[in-house]
Design an enzyme around this catalytic site. Structure first.
Site, PDB file in Angstrom:
ATOM      1  N   SER A 110       1.026  -1.492   0.176  1.00  0.00           N
ATOM      2  CA  SER A 110      -0.168  -0.287  -0.240  1.00  0.00           C
ATOM      3  C   SER A 110       0.545   1.376   0.066  1.00  0.00           C
ATOM      4  CB  SER A 110      -1.084   0.283   0.676  1.00  0.00           C
ATOM      5  OG  SER A 110       0.498   0.031   2.622  1.00  0.00           O
ATOM      6  N   LYS A 111       2.336   1.355   0.462  1.00  0.00           N
ATOM      7  CA  LYS A 111       3.130   1.940   0.303  1.00  0.00           C
ATOM      8  C   LYS A 111       3.065   2.986  -1.122  1.00  0.00           C
ATOM      9  CE  LYS A 111       3.152   2.013   4.756  1.00  0.00           C
ATOM     10  NZ  LYS A 111       2.689   3.414   5.631  1.00  0.00           N
TER      11      LYS A 111
END
Length: 351
Positions: free
Chosen positions: A47-48
């Site tokens: 998700s980063k």
């Protein structure tokens, strides 16, 4: 006339629009419907990617970043990989201060992506000059033309998920989501996603309960409940990517309804269980999030008509030397009778 080739211009165009996958084997005895937002489908496998792209492009628009600039960040591994990936495409140097708790796999991946990596001791206070927070600040001061992303205190961390993750989940569930369960580290994912979902729920006259997943050894749950930082809560733990020994400015605690704590051991085993039952090669924090679902079910949190979304933040490949290593699991005292799988050697005999 030649037809246009259907291809992406670069890897960054693949960020976002990750799938929602029904989790039915692990939850077959649970009331309700359960769905994983599988962030490993981002090109950087976590998700980063979302915050790396969002924050860097915001800095470009402000003229803070120009070609040849240096980006510096504090990371447990995933954010660093995403920043390194974006830096390659956009032409920036990348320096990362990494916690020694991060798996060897993550650290090797960061170096493979061209980043300069400083490994800092994990079990020191945030104010200690050896901590990865302080090392990143020092490197920023010493490096001319650099910017420090500072994901723990950067509101753009929240904005990235408000702009992307939240809308994706709302659309994918057709507004029928009743619960969001997500690990909380910097707090950007859960805060930004919650902000968007709660706004939409209010408009539609529905309610969404947002539950943050914390680690034993972290201060977040108690701070949420009392508004006070309790240093006695802090002690070493093994899960990467959730919990903190400080209060991140990128966490909006008002947007989180409650926190639930999970153990290192149970989270590791649940990650393995996700792989064995659902075929999703989940990371350690994904195991923690799913372990929270189990605990919430045990206390009777869910009803038959509930639609529960759990965010799986990253990919199991980041933890091959940790939770997917029987040796590591045994060294931690986590291994009982379970193993990753069997390996058999074939003996070839010359005829």
């Amino acid at each position: 006339m030649a037809q246009k080739i259907n291809a992406y211009n670069n890897i960054l165009e693949l960020i976002g629009n990750t799938p929602l996958v029904k989790i039915d084997k692990l939850t077959k005895s649970f009331p309700g419907n359960f769905f994983a937002k599988v962030e490993a489908f981002n090109p950087g496998h976590s998700s980063k990617d979302r915050i790396a792209m969002h924050i860097i492009e915001a800095a470009e628009r402000k003229g803070i970043l120009t070609e040849g600039s240096t980006i510096i960040e504090t990371t447990s591994g995933n954010t660093g990989f995403s920043i390194a990936m974006v830096s390659i495409i956009k032409g920036y140097d990348c320096i990362l201060a990494v916690s020694s708790k991060s798996s060897k796999d993550k650290i090797d991946m960061l170096r493979s992506m061209g980043a300069t990596v400083y490994v800092c001791p994990a079990h020191v206070s945030a104010e200690d000059p050896r901590s990865y927070y302080e090392v990143a600040k020092r490197l920023h001061e010493e490096t001319e033309g650099s910017i420090y992303i500072n994901q723990y205190f950067n509101e753009l961390n929240i904005d990235a998920h408000y702009a992307n993750t939240g809308p994706e989940i709302w659309e994918q569930t057709k507004g029928q989501i009743t619960h969001l369960v997500a690990c909380s580290g910097t707090g950007g994912t859960i805060s930004g996603t919650s902000k968007y979902l709660k706004e939409q729920a209010k408009k539609s006259g529905t309610k969404i309960k947002v539950i943050g997943v914390d680690a034993y050894g972290s201060v977040l749950k108690k701070y949420h409940e009392t508004g006070k930082f309790d240093a006695k809560e802090v002690y070493p733990y093994r899960i990467e990517g959730l919990g903190k020994n400080l209060i991140p400015g990128a966490t909006d605690f008002d947007l989180i309804d409650e926190f639930i704590k999970v153990t290192d051991s149970e989270s590791a085993h649940t990650a393995r269980e996700i792989a064995h039952t659902e075929g999703i090669f989940a990371g350690y924090t994904s195991g923690a999030a799913m372990q929270a679902i189990k605990q919430l079910n045990e206390r009777g949190e869910f009803g038959e008509d509930d639609n529960v979304v759990v965010i799986f933040p990253d990919h199991g490949s980041r933890y091959m030397s940790k939770i997917y290593s029987d040796q590591w699991m045994e060294n931690q005292g986590f291994l009982t009778n379970e193993s990753v799988g069997e390996t058999q050697e074939i003996q070839y005999v010359k005829g």
